[in-house]
Design a protein around this motif. Sequence first.
Motif, PDB file in Angstrom:
ATOM      1  N   GLY A 140      -8.384   7.769 -10.826  1.00  0.00           N
ATOM      2  CA  GLY A 140      -7.466   8.010  -9.721  1.00  0.00           C
ATOM      3  C   GLY A 140      -7.423   6.858  -8.739  1.00  0.00           C
ATOM      4  N   ALA A 141      -8.596   6.291  -8.435  1.00  0.00           N
ATOM      5  CA  ALA A 141      -8.658   5.167  -7.505  1.00  0.00           C
ATOM      6  C   ALA A 141      -7.902   3.966  -8.060  1.00  0.00           C
ATOM      7  CB  ALA A 141     -10.120   4.805  -7.228  1.00  0.00           C
ATOM      8  N   LEU A 142      -8.089   3.677  -9.349  1.00  0.00           N
ATOM      9  CA  LEU A 142      -7.385   2.566  -9.984  1.00  0.00           C
ATOM     10  C   LEU A 142      -5.877   2.814 -10.002  1.00  0.00           C
ATOM     11  CD1 LEU A 142      -9.798   1.963 -12.995  1.00  0.00           C
ATOM     12  CD2 LEU A 142      -9.451   0.420 -11.047  1.00  0.00           C
ATOM     13  N   ALA A 143      -5.490   4.063 -10.285  1.00  0.00           N
ATOM     14  CA  ALA A 143      -4.062   4.394 -10.340  1.00  0.00           C
ATOM     15  C   ALA A 143      -3.411   4.237  -8.974  1.00  0.00           C
ATOM     16  CB  ALA A 143      -3.872   5.812 -10.862  1.00  0.00           C
ATOM     17  N   SER A 144      -4.111   4.661  -7.914  1.00  0.00           N
ATOM     18  CA  SER A 144      -3.531   4.550  -6.568  1.00  0.00           C
ATOM     19  C   SER A 144      -3.279   3.099  -6.207  1.00  0.00           C
ATOM     20  CB  SER A 144      -4.452   5.211  -5.536  1.00  0.00           C
ATOM     21  OG  SER A 144      -5.622   4.443  -5.330  1.00  0.00           O
ATOM     22  N   LYS A 145      -4.192   2.229  -6.617  1.00  0.00           N
ATOM     23  CA  LYS A 145      -4.010   0.793  -6.354  1.00  0.00           C
ATOM     24  C   LYS A 145      -2.835   0.247  -7.148  1.00  0.00           C
ATOM     25  CE  LYS A 145      -6.423  -3.647  -6.424  1.00  0.00           C
ATOM     26  NZ  LYS A 145      -7.693  -4.355  -6.723  1.00  0.00           N
ATOM     27  N   LYS A 146      -2.748   0.611  -8.420  1.00  0.00           N
ATOM     28  CA  LYS A 146      -1.666   0.133  -9.272  1.00  0.00           C
ATOM     29  C   LYS A 146      -0.308   0.599  -8.762  1.00  0.00           C
ATOM     30  CE  LYS A 146       0.276  -1.530 -13.055  1.00  0.00           C
ATOM     31  NZ  LYS A 146       0.338  -2.985 -13.320  1.00  0.00           N
ATOM     32  N   LEU A 147      -0.240   1.862  -8.324  1.00  0.00           N
ATOM     33  CA  LEU A 147       1.025   2.445  -7.898  1.00  0.00           C
ATOM     34  C   LEU A 147       1.338   2.167  -6.428  1.00  0.00           C
ATOM     35  CD1 LEU A 147       0.652   5.904  -9.676  1.00  0.00           C
ATOM     36  CD2 LEU A 147       2.060   3.974 -10.422  1.00  0.00           C
ATOM     37  N   GLY A 148       0.345   1.704  -5.675  1.00  0.00           N
ATOM     38  CA  GLY A 148       0.566   1.399  -4.270  1.00  0.00           C
ATOM     39  C   GLY A 148       0.757   2.629  -3.407  1.00  0.00           C
ATOM     40  N   VAL A 149       0.040   3.718  -3.736  1.00  0.00           N
ATOM     41  CA  VAL A 149       0.157   4.958  -2.960  1.00  0.00           C
ATOM     42  C   VAL A 149      -1.195   5.290  -2.333  1.00  0.00           C
ATOM     43  CG1 VAL A 149       2.024   5.853  -4.389  1.00  0.00           C
ATOM     44  CG2 VAL A 149      -0.351   6.421  -4.963  1.00  0.00           C
ATOM     45  N   PRO A 150      -1.203   6.053  -1.239  1.00  0.00           N
ATOM     46  CA  PRO A 150      -2.466   6.430  -0.594  1.00  0.00           C
ATOM     47  C   PRO A 150      -3.365   7.235  -1.537  1.00  0.00           C
ATOM     48  CG  PRO A 150      -0.628   6.840   0.878  1.00  0.00           C
ATOM     49  CD  PRO A 150      -0.036   6.515  -0.456  1.00  0.00           C
ATOM     50  N   PHE A 151      -4.669   7.115  -1.290  1.00  0.00           N
ATOM     51  CA  PHE A 151      -5.665   7.779  -2.116  1.00  0.00           C
ATOM     52  C   PHE A 151      -6.549   8.651  -1.226  1.00  0.00           C
ATOM     53  CE2 PHE A 151      -9.887   7.365  -4.457  1.00  0.00           C
ATOM     54  CZ  PHE A 151      -9.550   8.289  -5.444  1.00  0.00           C
ATOM     55  N   ILE A 152      -6.506   9.958  -1.463  1.00  0.00           N
ATOM     56  CA  ILE A 152      -7.323  10.930  -0.730  1.00  0.00           C
ATOM     57  C   ILE A 152      -8.445  11.375  -1.651  1.00  0.00           C
ATOM     58  CG2 ILE A 152      -7.319  13.086   0.586  1.00  0.00           C
ATOM     59  CD1 ILE A 152      -5.291  11.104   1.645  1.00  0.00           C
ATOM     60  N   LEU A 153      -9.679  11.297  -1.176  1.00  0.00           N
ATOM     61  CA  LEU A 153     -10.829  11.689  -1.983  1.00  0.00           C
ATOM     62  C   LEU A 153     -11.480  12.910  -1.349  1.00  0.00           C
ATOM     63  CD1 LEU A 153     -12.299  10.662  -4.557  1.00  0.00           C
ATOM     64  CD2 LEU A 153     -13.928   9.537  -3.041  1.00  0.00           C
ATOM     65  N   GLU A 154     -11.585  13.989  -2.125  1.00  0.00           N
ATOM     66  CA  GLU A 154     -12.189  15.233  -1.649  1.00  0.00           C
ATOM     67  C   GLU A 154     -13.621  15.325  -2.166  1.00  0.00           C
ATOM     68  OE1 GLU A 154     -12.010  19.702  -3.273  1.00  0.00           O
ATOM     69  OE2 GLU A 154     -10.054  18.822  -2.893  1.00  0.00           O
ATOM     70  N   VAL A 155     -14.583  15.440  -1.255  1.00  0.00           N
ATOM     71  CA  VAL A 155     -16.007  15.456  -1.608  1.00  0.00           C
ATOM     72  C   VAL A 155     -16.590  16.831  -1.313  1.00  0.00           C
ATOM     73  CG1 VAL A 155     -18.267  14.419  -1.213  1.00  0.00           C
ATOM     74  CG2 VAL A 155     -16.208  12.992  -1.152  1.00  0.00           C
ATOM     75  N   TYR A 425      -2.516  14.696   5.107  1.00  0.00           N
ATOM     76  CA  TYR A 425      -1.601  13.870   4.317  1.00  0.00           C
ATOM     77  C   TYR A 425      -0.610  13.126   5.212  1.00  0.00           C
ATOM     78  CZ  TYR A 425      -2.984  16.561   0.099  1.00  0.00           C
ATOM     79  OH  TYR A 425      -3.661  17.138  -0.946  1.00  0.00           O
ATOM     80  N   TYR A 426       0.009  13.863   6.144  1.00  0.00           N
ATOM     81  CA  TYR A 426       0.982  13.236   7.029  1.00  0.00           C
ATOM     82  C   TYR A 426       0.348  12.095   7.823  1.00  0.00           C
ATOM     83  CZ  TYR A 426       4.317  17.103   6.280  1.00  0.00           C
ATOM     84  OH  TYR A 426       5.197  18.004   5.734  1.00  0.00           O
ATOM     85  N   ASP A 427      -0.864  12.340   8.338  1.00  0.00           N
ATOM     86  CA  ASP A 427      -1.553  11.315   9.124  1.00  0.00           C
ATOM     87  C   ASP A 427      -1.818  10.062   8.292  1.00  0.00           C
ATOM     88  OD1 ASP A 427      -1.564  12.934  11.349  1.00  0.00           O
ATOM     89  OD2 ASP A 427      -3.620  13.636  11.071  1.00  0.00           O
ATOM     90  N   VAL A 428      -2.246  10.255   7.055  1.00  0.00           N
ATOM     91  CA  VAL A 428      -2.526   9.111   6.177  1.00  0.00           C
ATOM     92  C   VAL A 428      -1.254   8.329   5.890  1.00  0.00           C
ATOM     93  CG1 VAL A 428      -3.208   8.463   3.827  1.00  0.00           C
ATOM     94  CG2 VAL A 428      -4.594  10.090   5.126  1.00  0.00           C
ATOM     95  N   LEU A 429      -0.176   9.039   5.602  1.00  0.00           N
ATOM     96  CA  LEU A 429       1.084   8.372   5.289  1.00  0.00           C
ATOM     97  C   LEU A 429       1.631   7.617   6.504  1.00  0.00           C
ATOM     98  CD1 LEU A 429       2.674  11.162   3.085  1.00  0.00           C
ATOM     99  CD2 LEU A 429       2.072   8.861   2.321  1.00  0.00           C
ATOM    100  N   ARG A 430       1.480   8.211   7.691  1.00  0.00           N
ATOM    101  CA  ARG A 430       1.933   7.516   8.897  1.00  0.00           C
ATOM    102  C   ARG A 430       1.125   6.247   9.126  1.00  0.00           C
ATOM    103  NH1 ARG A 430       1.633  12.800  11.303  1.00  0.00           N
ATOM    104  NH2 ARG A 430       3.666  13.806  11.304  1.00  0.00           N
ATOM    105  N   GLU A 431      -0.178   6.333   8.894  1.00  0.00           N
ATOM    106  CA  GLU A 431      -1.040   5.167   9.074  1.00  0.00           C
ATOM    107  C   GLU A 431      -0.673   4.065   8.111  1.00  0.00           C
ATOM    108  OE1 GLU A 431      -3.691   3.122  11.251  1.00  0.00           O
ATOM    109  OE2 GLU A 431      -3.023   5.197  11.637  1.00  0.00           O
ATOM    110  N   LYS A 432      -0.302   4.459   6.896  1.00  0.00           N
ATOM    111  CA  LYS A 432       0.128   3.486   5.877  1.00  0.00           C
ATOM    112  C   LYS A 432       1.392   2.761   6.328  1.00  0.00           C
ATOM    113  CE  LYS A 432      -2.464   3.294   2.136  1.00  0.00           C
ATOM    114  NZ  LYS A 432      -2.973   2.016   1.597  1.00  0.00           N
ATOM    115  N   LEU A 433       2.305   3.533   6.943  1.00  0.00           N
ATOM    116  CA  LEU A 433       3.551   2.915   7.407  1.00  0.00           C
ATOM    117  C   LEU A 433       3.279   1.879   8.502  1.00  0.00           C
ATOM    118  CD1 LEU A 433       6.120   5.856   7.626  1.00  0.00           C
ATOM    119  CD2 LEU A 433       6.204   3.863   6.124  1.00  0.00           C
ATOM    120  N   LYS A 434       2.306   2.173   9.356  1.00  0.00           N
ATOM    121  CA  LYS A 434       1.985   1.260  10.462  1.00  0.00           C
ATOM    122  C   LYS A 434       1.458  -0.070   9.933  1.00  0.00           C
ATOM    123  CE  LYS A 434       0.825   4.830  13.852  1.00  0.00           C
ATOM    124  NZ  LYS A 434      -0.281   5.396  14.667  1.00  0.00           N
ATOM    125  N   THR A 435       0.698  -0.005   8.845  1.00  0.00           N
ATOM    126  CA  THR A 435       0.056  -1.215   8.321  1.00  0.00           C
ATOM    127  C   THR A 435       0.850  -1.886   7.217  1.00  0.00           C
ATOM    128  OG1 THR A 435      -1.235   0.149   6.761  1.00  0.00           O
ATOM    129  CG2 THR A 435      -2.236  -0.332   8.895  1.00  0.00           C
TER     130      THR A 435
END
Length: 436
Positions: A140-155, A425-435
């Motif tokens: 999943g981590a590799l795929a998120s990098k390849k696809l350029g999408v945020p990665f959420i990890l649930e522990v 999710y919304y917070d992560v996506l907004r942060e991505k837009l800022k950067t």
Amino acid sequence: MTDISTDKKLRIAYLFQNIGTDFSKSYAAQLHILHTLRGLQERGHFASLMALYPKKRVIYTDNIDAVVGNRLGEEHFARTRKREGRFLRLFESGVRRLQSSLRLPYLSLFDDYRMFNAARDNLNDIQLIHERYNGIAVGGALASKKLGVPFILEVNADFFDQSKAQGRPIRGLQREIFRMKTRYCFERADKIICVSEQLRIHMIEKWNLTPGKTVTLECAADVAAFGRHFDTKKVRQKFNLNTEPIIIWIGGFYRWHDLDLLLESFIKVVNRLPQTKLILVGDGQNRVHFEQRVKAVGLERSVIMVGLIEHEKIPEILSVADVAVAPIPALSAQDGGTGVPLKLFEYMAAGKAIVTTNVYQSASVIQNGFTGVLVEPGNVEGFAESIIKILVDDDERKRLARNARQRAVEQHSWNKYSELLENIYYDVLREKLKTA
């Protein structure tokens, strides 16, 4: 993507790279995953499951009913552009045979590739990847990098400490590889969700995580299913019971449940209230030992061992409980302690008076004297007295049960869980837009 408003519907892929998971079984992990997906779908999002399937394939579908009912057809599997050729499959089979015969460590490299391959070819329109951490996966981590999408990890637990506590410590080369994978996943993650505050603190300290990268999101319960009305007289008849006081425990017969405390306390309860019955629902490696102890103290007629049952039948059994118990030993995260047991949320949702031990797994959810009773770990006398007090005091029992149910509905429903997850999710996506 130029705007992330709270009414924007998202496209989410939930990944779980664990080859041994049967989603038709109602264990805690499966329930957590499936309720998460259903909750997101009910809020209008496209939420799909991507998970390993035993026959070297990858499930990819938003049809949760097909997954739960094990009614999977070709349309429910990920499609790839033939990157897994015949040579790779033969090579994998050879390596696995060699691993088995020489007892070489399992490194999950083929499974990583399989998940990455499936994600790369099927998740191009996904806005974020949410993966359940298991310590061995980087697909999943590799795929998120390849696809350029945020990665959420649930522990849900520290994989290494939990494995050690279960008697399966990770050693040698396997440990080093898995630690490298874990570090990579933590580095790639835009947000790390922990199921308890104590686990979050442990993960920050052990893995040197940035605190702001982590967040706590506790589990939940199906308040509708556990709030149903049942004919308790008929349920009692199934166990050949009439009006006897009933104590119920639900869980696995493992070391992270203090069943010695439960049995010793129950002996004292029966000495005061001889008609009381203890019903235990579940199975596990220590069940035989517990049965032997029950016989040794002569309580075979007072203890009813139900065994493992389908999860959808648990609300019915819980309906006859006068007291629901959760004896949890004082285990730290290093000892394998994780988040709050699912049973506590379900006891609350069922509207039951609860007695549990005062450890972080319980104290973070149960308010002593209001939604349940907290007793110090190992305190047999205190645990027994708390149960007895509830059994003999109808008003107190009803008050605790009512408060527990109300708290579950207001704060611990899967709908509330989905709402909080959605905001992450919304917070992560907004942060991505800022950067960006």
